[in-house]
Design a protein around this motif. Sequence first.
Motif, short mmCIF file in Angstrom:
data_model
loop_
_atom_site.label_atom_id
_atom_site.label_comp_id
_atom_site.label_asym_id
_atom_site.label_seq_id
_atom_site.Cartn_x
_atom_site.Cartn_y
_atom_site.Cartn_z
N GLY A 1 16.07 36.27 26.03
CA GLY A 1 15.79 34.95 25.47
C GLY A 1 14.31 34.65 25.45
N TYR A 2 13.64 34.98 26.55
CA TYR A 2 12.19 34.75 26.63
C TYR A 2 11.45 35.66 25.66
N GLY A 3 11.88 36.91 25.56
CA GLY A 3 11.27 37.83 24.59
C GLY A 3 11.47 37.35 23.16
N ALA A 4 12.66 36.80 22.87
CA ALA A 4 12.92 36.27 21.53
C ALA A 4 12.02 35.08 21.22
N ALA A 5 11.78 34.23 22.22
CA ALA A 5 10.89 33.09 22.03
C ALA A 5 9.47 33.56 21.71
N GLN A 6 9.02 34.59 22.41
CA GLN A 6 7.70 35.15 22.12
C GLN A 6 7.67 35.74 20.71
N GLY A 7 8.77 36.38 20.32
CA GLY A 7 8.84 36.95 18.96
C GLY A 7 8.78 35.89 17.88
N VAL A 8 9.44 34.76 18.11
CA VAL A 8 9.40 33.66 17.14
C VAL A 8 7.99 33.10 17.01
N VAL A 9 7.33 32.87 18.14
CA VAL A 9 5.96 32.35 18.11
C VAL A 9 5.03 33.35 17.44
N PHE A 10 5.23 34.63 17.73
CA PHE A 10 4.42 35.68 17.13
C PHE A 10 4.61 35.71 15.61
N SER A 11 5.84 35.54 15.14
CA SER A 11 6.12 35.52 13.70
C SER A 11 5.43 34.34 13.03
N VAL A 12 5.47 33.19 13.69
CA VAL A 12 4.82 32.00 13.15
C VAL A 12 3.30 32.22 13.05
N ILE A 13 2.73 32.85 14.07
CA ILE A 13 1.29 33.12 14.07
C ILE A 13 0.92 34.05 12.91
N ILE A 14 1.67 35.13 12.75
CA ILE A 14 1.39 36.07 11.66
C ILE A 14 1.54 35.38 10.31
N GLY A 15 2.60 34.59 10.16
CA GLY A 15 2.80 33.89 8.89
C GLY A 15 1.68 32.92 8.58
N ALA A 16 1.23 32.18 9.59
CA ALA A 16 0.15 31.21 9.38
C ALA A 16 -1.16 31.90 9.03
N VAL A 17 -1.48 32.97 9.75
CA VAL A 17 -2.73 33.71 9.49
C VAL A 17 -2.69 34.34 8.10
N THR A 18 -1.55 34.90 7.73
CA THR A 18 -1.42 35.55 6.43
C THR A 18 -1.55 34.55 5.29
N LEU A 19 -0.87 33.41 5.42
CA LEU A 19 -0.96 32.38 4.37
C LEU A 19 -2.38 31.84 4.25
N LEU A 20 -3.05 31.66 5.37
CA LEU A 20 -4.43 31.19 5.35
C LEU A 20 -5.34 32.21 4.67
N GLN A 21 -5.16 33.47 5.01
CA GLN A 21 -5.97 34.52 4.40
C GLN A 21 -5.72 34.62 2.89
N MET A 22 -4.46 34.55 2.49
CA MET A 22 -4.13 34.62 1.07
C MET A 22 -4.72 33.42 0.32
N TRP A 23 -4.66 32.24 0.91
CA TRP A 23 -5.19 31.04 0.26
C TRP A 23 -6.70 31.13 0.09
N VAL A 24 -7.38 31.59 1.14
CA VAL A 24 -8.84 31.71 1.07
C VAL A 24 -9.25 32.75 0.04
N MET A 25 -8.58 33.90 0.04
CA MET A 25 -8.97 34.98 -0.87
C MET A 25 -8.63 34.64 -2.31
N LYS A 26 -7.49 33.99 -2.54
CA LYS A 26 -7.13 33.59 -3.90
C LYS A 26 -8.12 32.56 -4.44
N LYS A 27 -8.52 31.65 -3.58
CA LYS A 27 -9.52 30.67 -3.97
C LYS A 27 -10.84 31.34 -4.30
N ARG A 28 -11.18 32.34 -3.51
CA ARG A 28 -12.40 33.09 -3.74
C ARG A 28 -12.35 33.85 -5.07
N GLU A 29 -11.16 34.40 -5.39
CA GLU A 29 -10.98 35.11 -6.65
C GLU A 29 -11.25 34.19 -7.84
#
Length: 290
Positions: free
Chosen positions: A259-287
Motif C-alpha cells: 500500500g505504501y509502495g503504491a502511494a509512492q508510485g501514484v505520487v511519482f506518476s503525478v510528478i512525471i506527468g506534471a513535469v512532462t506537461l510543463l516541458q511540453m507547454w514550454v517547448m511548444k510555446k518556444r516553437e
Amino acid sequence: MTRRKYDINFWIFVIPMCMFFVMINVIPFLEGIALSLQKWNGVSAHTEFVGLSNYIDLFQDKSFFKSFQFTLLFVLSSVLLVNALGFGLALAVEHVFKLRNALRTVFFLPQLIGGLVIGYIWKFIFTRVFLQIGESVNIGILQTNWFSSKTLAFLALLIVFVWQYSGYLMVIYIAALQGVPEEVVEASKIDGARPMQTLLNVTMPMIAHSFTICLFLAISTAFKVYDLNVALTNGTPFNSTESLTLHIYREAFEYSRYGYGAAQGVVFSVIIGAVTLLQMWVMKKREVEL
C-alpha cells in the motif's frame, strides 16, 4: 473515400489500441490508487483501509525525498548531456558521407541492449578494466572503486545512461536535419552566414519540434530509470544512488509494504506527468515563437 468510410476505418484502428491502453495503463493505475489507500503485506487475504495514511507517511519519509533528490539531479544532468551528445552525433554523422550508415548503426546499437545487461557489463568495466588500466598508467581515479564514492557512483550511472541513450536521440535528430531544405541553408551561406550562425539561426529553429520530442523522451526515460540503476549501483553507497523507481520497488516487494509502495508510485506518476506537461507547454510555446 467517403467521409463515413473514412470514419469507420479510423475507429477500426483506434478502438483496439484504446482498449489495450486502458487495460495496460488506465486500469492498473486506478487499481494502484485504490491499493494506496490500504495497508497490505502482499500475502494476507485481507487488506486494511487506511485512507490517506500512506500519503501522510510518505511526505514525512526522509528516504523518499532522498531518492527523489537523487532522481531529480540525475534527470537534470542526463537530459542536458544526452541531448547535447545526441545532437552532436547527428551533426557529425551527417557530414561523414562514406561511413554514415555504419556510424548510425554503431551509435544506435547500445539502445538495443537491455539495461540489466549493459549495467553488468559496465560494472565489470568500472571495477576490473578501469582498475587494471589505472594500475598500468598510474591514474588515481581509475584505481579507485567508483561504487564506494557517492560522486563517482553517480558519475558512473550518468556516463552509462548517456552512452546508451544518445544514439536513440541521434536518430531522431538525423531525421529532423534531413528535413531541413538545402536551399535555405545555401541561401544563408550566400548571405555570408558562418557555419555556427547557420546552425543557430537557421537549422536549429527549423528542427525545434525534434528538440521537443527528444526532451520529452529523455526526461521520461531518466525519471523511470530502474534496470540500469539496479545492475550498475543498486543504490550504493548507502542508498545515495537509489533512484525513485528502485526505492518504490524496495518498499513494495522487499519490505512487503504494498500500500505504501503504491502511494509512492501514484505520487511519482503525478510528478512525471506534471513535469512532462510543463516541458511540453514550454517547448511548444518556444516553437511558436521561433
